[in-house]
Write an enzyme that holds these catalytic residues in place. Structure first.
Site, PDB file in Angstrom:
ATOM      1  N   LYS A 286      -1.477   0.779  11.254  1.00  0.00           N
ATOM      2  CA  LYS A 286      -0.036   1.012  11.192  1.00  0.00           C
ATOM      3  C   LYS A 286       0.311   2.469  11.490  1.00  0.00           C
ATOM      4  O   LYS A 286       1.292   2.762  12.188  1.00  0.00           O
ATOM      5  CB  LYS A 286       0.504   0.602   9.825  1.00  0.00           C
TER       6      LYS A 286
ATOM      7  N   CYS B  80      -3.756   0.200   7.044  1.00  0.00           N
ATOM      8  CA  CYS B  80      -2.900   1.393   7.128  1.00  0.00           C
ATOM      9  C   CYS B  80      -3.299   2.269   8.311  1.00  0.00           C
ATOM     10  O   CYS B  80      -2.446   2.920   8.911  1.00  0.00           O
ATOM     11  CB  CYS B  80      -2.994   2.183   5.817  1.00  0.00           C
TER      12      CYS B  80
ATOM     13  N   CYS C  18      -6.744   2.999   4.615  1.00  0.00           N
ATOM     14  CA  CYS C  18      -7.699   1.899   4.685  1.00  0.00           C
ATOM     15  C   CYS C  18      -7.888   1.485   6.135  1.00  0.00           C
ATOM     16  O   CYS C  18      -7.025   1.678   6.985  1.00  0.00           O
ATOM     17  CB  CYS C  18      -7.220   0.715   3.844  1.00  0.00           C
TER      18      CYS C  18
ATOM     19  N   HIS D 125       0.846  -1.189   0.000  1.00  0.00           N
ATOM     20  CA  HIS D 125       0.000   0.000   0.000  1.00  0.00           C
ATOM     21  C   HIS D 125       0.886   1.245   0.000  1.00  0.00           C
ATOM     22  O   HIS D 125       1.999   1.244   0.524  1.00  0.00           O
ATOM     23  CB  HIS D 125      -0.921  -0.006   1.211  1.00  0.00           C
TER      24      HIS D 125
ATOM     25  N   GLU E  69       1.006   4.114   1.545  1.00  0.00           N
ATOM     26  CA  GLU E  69       1.509   4.689   2.791  1.00  0.00           C
ATOM     27  C   GLU E  69       2.701   3.896   3.333  1.00  0.00           C
ATOM     28  O   GLU E  69       3.660   4.472   3.859  1.00  0.00           O
ATOM     29  CB  GLU E  69       0.406   4.726   3.847  1.00  0.00           C
TER      30      GLU E  69
ATOM     31  N   ARG F 162       6.615   5.275   3.691  1.00  0.00           N
ATOM     32  CA  ARG F 162       7.306   5.247   4.979  1.00  0.00           C
ATOM     33  C   ARG F 162       8.611   4.469   4.881  1.00  0.00           C
ATOM     34  O   ARG F 162       9.638   4.859   5.425  1.00  0.00           O
ATOM     35  CB  ARG F 162       6.380   4.641   6.025  1.00  0.00           C
ATOM     36  N   ARG F 163       8.616   3.339   4.178  1.00  0.00           N
ATOM     37  CA  ARG F 163       9.838   2.551   4.014  1.00  0.00           C
ATOM     38  C   ARG F 163      10.887   3.342   3.228  1.00  0.00           C
ATOM     39  O   ARG F 163      12.083   3.298   3.528  1.00  0.00           O
ATOM     40  CB  ARG F 163       9.529   1.232   3.318  1.00  0.00           C
TER      41      ARG F 163
ATOM     42  N   ARG G  64       0.154   3.009  15.100  1.00  0.00           N
ATOM     43  CA  ARG G  64       1.375   2.477  15.726  1.00  0.00           C
ATOM     44  C   ARG G  64       2.533   3.451  15.576  1.00  0.00           C
ATOM     45  O   ARG G  64       3.278   3.707  16.530  1.00  0.00           O
ATOM     46  CB  ARG G  64       1.720   1.143  15.084  1.00  0.00           C
TER      47      ARG G  64
END
Length: 451
Positions: free
Chosen positions: A283, A280, A133, A78, A80, A84-85, A286
């Site tokens: 996450k 997402c 999502c 996805h 997002e 981020r990665r 988190r």
């Protein structure tokens, strides 16, 4: 002051400059876009400088059978997650420059020896072209918006149960000319099954005494307020395809606004085998507690990194739902390790829509182009290297991806100085410990993918 339209336009312009490879076919394919921006505030000015440091597109997610214990397959593609990665890769490269003695505009030495922190005035912003999502996508609908999903009973005409009570598809029935056809709900491929977002369809719903005809009115609901309070009631909500985590609270599947449970953990859907990747929304919640920097960089940073601002593009949106999904459901978390805390980012929405959104793709669709579907490829772009890779589809092994775990760990080991090398053997243990800590914080069944 952050202008959400300026953020969206900057991200869309950056996407337009990327090579054609991996982009959706106009009028036939759609995708989601996410980006991480570096924000620099100057002490002598109220203005800010914005730079896109990572960008990703994608809507795919693999099932359990396709997951790799070596980490060389991206479980979750996805947008997002990809963005981020890519930002983590950017941070590793910038930290390498600072550790190597080169001048760094991002990091400076911290008070604690061997630790680093962001330069004063530097923060990070997350942009996504659509609400994440999962829980954040369960937003009130207006009268002019169509219902994204059919009633829960609509599958009864296509499925029956076996002797053990499990659902199965009915046998093929002959159609015109003796050709056997499987019953289908709709001709077009749905977004919900693959991405956990909504699709546009119209279905009858229950009508309470009062409803929300203005999405802004719904967004003014304060955290903790009931959506069906006496003075304001929601006729219906946009529904998410993300499924409740097994063993936790389930969706009641009532018609109208009572279809979903809110504030619960969800896993992303997939075609065929279910996935183990959390939504997402989960996450991002988190990241709002443990930071988005990941376990590896936590060794070398004095403080965790949070997104100070989250900007969403033009789409069905609710400020109350975003606040609930990203902040409020983590507000009760306690007994956190030192340095961790619940972050409340600034939540903004832009009035600019992504040109390759599902809605724009449907408007641009022409006869003869075939069925509208999610783009089977994606893009990732990381600054300063400008690396761009095509991510073919959910089940392929993206060996060329620069954001899978082995690539990120290998980058840290090979490009950093002795302070990284001395501690690299501890990285695996830290990853395990932080994942275990998160499992306790979220009180979730073990085994679901967090990254």
């Amino acid at each position: 002051m952050i202008n959400p339209d300026e953020v969206a336009e900057l991200c869309y312009e950056r996407f337009r400059r990327l090579p054609r490879r991996g982009k959706p076919e106009p009028g036939r394919e759609w995708t989601l876009l996410a980006a991480v921006l570096r924000i620099t505030r100057r002490p002598s000015s109220d203005s800010v400088e914005m730079e896109v440091v990572s960008m990703g597109t994608g809507t795919k997610c693999i099932g359990k059978a396709a997951m790799s214990p070596a980490g060389d397959v991206l479980n979750d593609s996805h947008a997002e997650v990809i963005a981020r990665r890519g930002c983590i890769r950017y941070l590793i490269q910038e930290l390498h420059g600072a550790v190597s003695g080169r001048c760094s505009s991002l990091f400076c030495p911290a008070d604690q020896r061997g630790k680093w922190r962001l330069q004063p005035g530097v923060s990070f912003l997350l942009f996504t072209s659509h609400t994440p999502c999962g829980d954040a996508s369960i937003v009130p609908m207006t009268d002019s918006q169509s219902q994204p999903c059919p009633p829960a009973t609509s599958m009864s005409s296509c499925e029956e149960t076996d002797g053990e009570g499990n659902l199965k598809r009915k046998a093929e029935e002959p159609g015109e000319g003796g050709v056997f056809k499987l019953p289908r709900l709709e001709e077009k491929e749905t977004k919900e099954e693959e991405t956990g977002q909504f699709e546009s369809r119209t279905y009858p719903t229950e009508t309470p005494d009062k409803d929300v005809s203005d999405p802004a009115a719904a967004s003014r609901l304060q955290p903790g307020d009931s959506a069906d309070c006496e003075h304001l009631r929601v006729r219906d909500v946009h529904r998410t395809g993300a499924k409740c985590v097994p063993g936790g609270p389930a969706d009641p599947l009532h018609p109208g606004a009572g279809y979903h449970s809110t504030g619960v953990l969800r896993v992303k859907p997939g075609r065929g085998e279910p996935t183990l990747s959390l939504s997402c929304s989960d996450k991002m919640a988190r990241w709002g507690v443990l930071g988005f920097q990941g376990a590896l960089l936590s060794h070398y940073l004095e403080e965790v990194l949070h997104f100070s601002t989250v900007v969403v593009g033009k789409c069905p949106y609710s400020q109350e739902a975003m606040n609930r999904a990203l902040v409020m459901r983590c507000s009760h978390v306690s007994d956190l390790l030192g340095g961790f805390s619940v972050c409340s980012p600034l939540l903004l929405q832009s009035g600019l829509e992504f040109p390759f959104s599902q809605n724009q793709t449907e408007l641009q669709h022409r006869g003869g182009q075939g069925r509208i579907s999610p783009c089977g490829a994606g893009q990732e772009s990381c600054t300063p290297t400008g690396t761009i890779n095509r991510l073919p589809s959910r089940t392929s092994r993206p060996g060329s991806s620069c954001v899978c775990r082995p690539s990120l760990c290998g980058l840290a080991v090979t490009e950093t100085s002795s302070c990284f090398t001395e501690n690299r053997l501890r990285c695996r243990n830290v990853l395990i410990k932080l994942d275990e800590k998160l499992a306790l914080l979220q009180q979730k069944p073990r085994g679901h993918v967090l990254n």
